[in-house]
Write a protein that holds these residues in place. Structure first.
Motif: not given
Length: 214
Positions: A140-141, A172-174, A205-208
């Motif tokens: 994950r990033v 995929d974006l979470e 508030f991370s975009n993962t």
């Protein structure tokens, strides 16, 4: 040339009086997960578009030839300062797999461009320095500002993709949940000044970016 963090602080001071809640700068992001011939991740490539107010403030006086357009060359000194200053904050980019962290090197191939409505977009590539996940291993990033001074929102269209990935690998974006009204009221300057160093408040508030292979 003024470091980006100081620019951000100045921008806030110039904003409308009474604006007291975080965040103060908004970024629309797109990212690429770049792979090498061995099937391992080699880099994360970002394109971050800043909001209108910050873009306007940061570019004052940079149109050297006065033609009303900002070239990559005119923006180069600001790009240099931006990527240098962001090192302190690990470029708001945190790679993880299992219980290990991916370590990124200094950015390469970085530049700024001025797009429609004068919005600034910072392009840069973070090479993987250490702890690249093995081929096919999920990782994950996470993209966020630990202080929540800068708010990241990934683009609605084509927010993330892989480049030269092995067959069956994708991303995929979470997206994070937006703070509710009650929480937003608490996000004042006094609240953030009271946080302990390293509180990592912005992680919620991370975009993962979730990378997996079949």
């Amino acid at each position: 040339m003024i470091p980006i963090r100081f620019l951000l602080a100045l921008l806030f001071c110039l904003a409308a009086a009474g604006a007291s809640a975080h965040p103060h700068v908004w970024v629309t992001a797109r990212s690429e997960i770049v792979y090498g011939d061995d099937g391992q991740i080699t880099a994360v490539r970002h394109a971050w578009t800043f909001d209108e107010m910050f873009s306007s403030f940061a570019t004052q006086g940079l149109d050297a030839n006065g033609d009303g357009k900002l070239t990559r060359e005119e923006l180069a000194p600001l790009a240099e300062v931006n990527v240098t200053s962001l090192a302190e904050f690990k470029f708001f980019t945190f790679g993880k797999f299992g219980d290990k962290r991916v370590v990124f090197d200094k950015p390469v191939d970085y530049w700024l461009e001025s797009g429609p409505q004068g919005l600034l977009t910072l392009h840069f590539t973070l090479p993987v320095k250490e702890n690249a996940p093995a081929k096919g291993e999920p990782f994950r990033v996470e993209v966020y500002d630990p202080t929540y001074f800068v708010a990241f929102e990934f683009a609605k269209d084509n927010p993330a993709r892989t480049v030269s990935a092995p067959d069956g690998c994708g991303v995929d974006l979470e997206r994070p949940k937006a703070p509710d009204a009650t929480q937003s009221k608490k996000l004042s300057e006094s609240f953030f000044s009271g946080l302990s160093p390293g509180a990592n408040f912005g992680a919620q508030f991370s975009n993962t970016l979730l990378v997996t292979c079949r």
